[in-house]
Design a protein around this motif. Structure first.
Motif, PDB file in Angstrom:
ATOM      1  N   ARG A   2     -66.910 -48.249 -33.455  1.00 19.81           N
ATOM      2  CA  ARG A   2     -66.855 -48.665 -32.000  1.00 19.81           C
ATOM      3  C   ARG A   2     -67.914 -49.941 -31.943  1.00 19.81           C
ATOM      4  O   ARG A   2     -68.859 -49.712 -31.943  1.00 19.81           O
ATOM      5  N   LYS A  73     -59.286 -44.075 -22.095  1.00 17.85           N
ATOM      6  CA  LYS A  73     -58.721 -42.868 -21.879  1.00 17.85           C
ATOM      7  C   LYS A  73     -57.718 -42.726 -22.828  1.00 17.85           C
ATOM      8  O   LYS A  73     -57.086 -41.758 -23.092  1.00 17.85           O
ATOM      9  N   ARG A  74     -56.960 -43.735 -23.298  1.00 14.44           N
ATOM     10  CA  ARG A  74     -55.784 -43.803 -23.938  1.00 14.44           C
ATOM     11  C   ARG A  74     -56.097 -43.344 -25.398  1.00 14.44           C
ATOM     12  O   ARG A  74     -56.952 -43.436 -26.039  1.00 14.44           O
ATOM     13  N   PRO A  75     -55.054 -42.758 -26.099  1.00 15.72           N
ATOM     14  CA  PRO A  75     -55.313 -41.884 -27.339  1.00 15.72           C
ATOM     15  C   PRO A  75     -55.390 -42.674 -28.569  1.00 15.72           C
ATOM     16  O   PRO A  75     -56.172 -42.253 -29.444  1.00 15.72           O
ATOM     17  N   ASP A  76     -54.891 -44.291 -28.435  1.00 18.04           N
ATOM     18  CA  ASP A  76     -55.112 -44.908 -29.532  1.00 18.04           C
ATOM     19  C   ASP A  76     -56.506 -45.510 -29.703  1.00 18.04           C
ATOM     20  O   ASP A  76     -56.909 -45.968 -31.015  1.00 18.04           O
ATOM     21  N   LYS A  78     -58.848 -43.278 -30.190  1.00 17.46           N
ATOM     22  CA  LYS A  78     -59.738 -42.276 -30.500  1.00 17.46           C
ATOM     23  C   LYS A  78     -60.655 -42.290 -31.727  1.00 17.46           C
ATOM     24  O   LYS A  78     -61.644 -41.931 -31.927  1.00 17.46           O
ATOM     25  N   ASP A  79     -59.987 -43.115 -32.720  1.00 20.34           N
ATOM     26  CA  ASP A  79     -60.493 -43.261 -33.911  1.00 20.34           C
ATOM     27  C   ASP A  79     -61.557 -44.646 -33.915  1.00 20.34           C
ATOM     28  O   ASP A  79     -62.371 -45.039 -34.942  1.00 20.34           O
ATOM     29  N   ILE A 103     -66.544 -39.362 -23.124  1.00 24.80           N
ATOM     30  CA  ILE A 103     -65.671 -38.895 -24.188  1.00 24.80           C
ATOM     31  C   ILE A 103     -66.422 -38.411 -25.411  1.00 24.80           C
ATOM     32  O   ILE A 103     -65.732 -37.849 -26.231  1.00 24.80           O
TER      33      ILE A 103
END
Ligand code: AMP
Length: 216
Positions: A2, A73-76, A78-79, A103
């Motif tokens: 991130r 908040k979108r799933p993409d 996540k990583d 999160i």
């Protein structure tokens, strides 16, 4: 991974954020691109944002924080993700901390893109962008294959309204007064790393890999 990419307008932060996204296969969240899209689509938010963007001022925090909150908040993401142009002041940096805490993740590094005043002004006045896909060109350093046409999607390139000389100086002032101080905050957290905004296109990737190597 991130990552936050910070730097004055014209430092090349957008180009670097896109390259990081390509190299590490991460979504790039560029608030400037998202706001320009809202302006182009003529949404209520876009109409409001346009007033500030045209003047080279920051769009109101609640608007920008809302956009980023939704996007994270979108799933993409996540990583991992690359944030380009956010946070831009202290309240936004604090809001980002809160969102990430919810999160359950943290920023790994904040890249500070360093460029001289000459580079910045030269780059902004010769920059053109694609209003559709956000690709960035430079008349001298990275011209499109066909003059005035986007290599990626064939759209006609434009000069950003806020890249005009009279607005550039104001954007630089806003950066110094509002954005630069948050670097100090990330410094204290041990998160900042410097990268050069002066390198040629081919050298950027190597520098990024060197600087982010230990995070992969
Ligand atoms: P950029 O594409 O990052 O240079 O941003 C272009 C313009 O969009 C800025 O000059 C601001 O008007 C607006 N903008 C982009 N990101 C933010 C943000 N995080 N907060 C407020 N305004 C922003």
């Amino acid at each position: 991974m991130r990552i936050v990419v910070l730097g004055p307008p014209g430092s090349g932060k957008g180009t670097r954020a896109k390259i990081i996204g390509e190299v590490y296969k991460l979504p790039v969240i560029a608030t400037g691109d998202m706001l320009r899209e809202a302006v182009a689509n003529g949404t209520e938010m876009g109409k409001l944002a346009d007033i500030y963007m045209k003047r080279g001022e920051l769009v109101k925090d609640d608007i920008v924080i809302g956009i980023v909150k939704e996007r994270l908040k979108r799933p993409d993401v996540k990583d991992g993700f690359v944030l380009d142009g956010f946070p831009r002041n202290l309240p936004q940096a604090q809001a980002l901390d809160t969102i990430l805490k919810e999160i359950g993740v943290e920023i790994d590094a904040v890249l500070n893109v360093i460029a001289s005043a000459d580079t910045i002004v030269g780059r902004l006045s010769l920059r053109s962008i694609c209003p559709t896909c956000g690709a960035i060109y430079h008349i001298k350093d990275k011209p499109p294959k066909k003059l005035g046409i986007c290599d990626v999607c064939g759209e006609t390139l434009i000069q950003r309204e806020d890249d005009k000389n009279e607005i550039i100086n104001h954007r630089l002032k806003v950066y110094e007064e509002q954005t630069y101080p948050i670097l100090e905050r990330y410094d204290k957290m041990g998160k900042t790393r410097e990268i050069s905004g002066e390198l040629g296109f081919d050298e950027i990737k190597d520098e990024i890999k060197r600087v982010l190597n230990d995070l992969t």
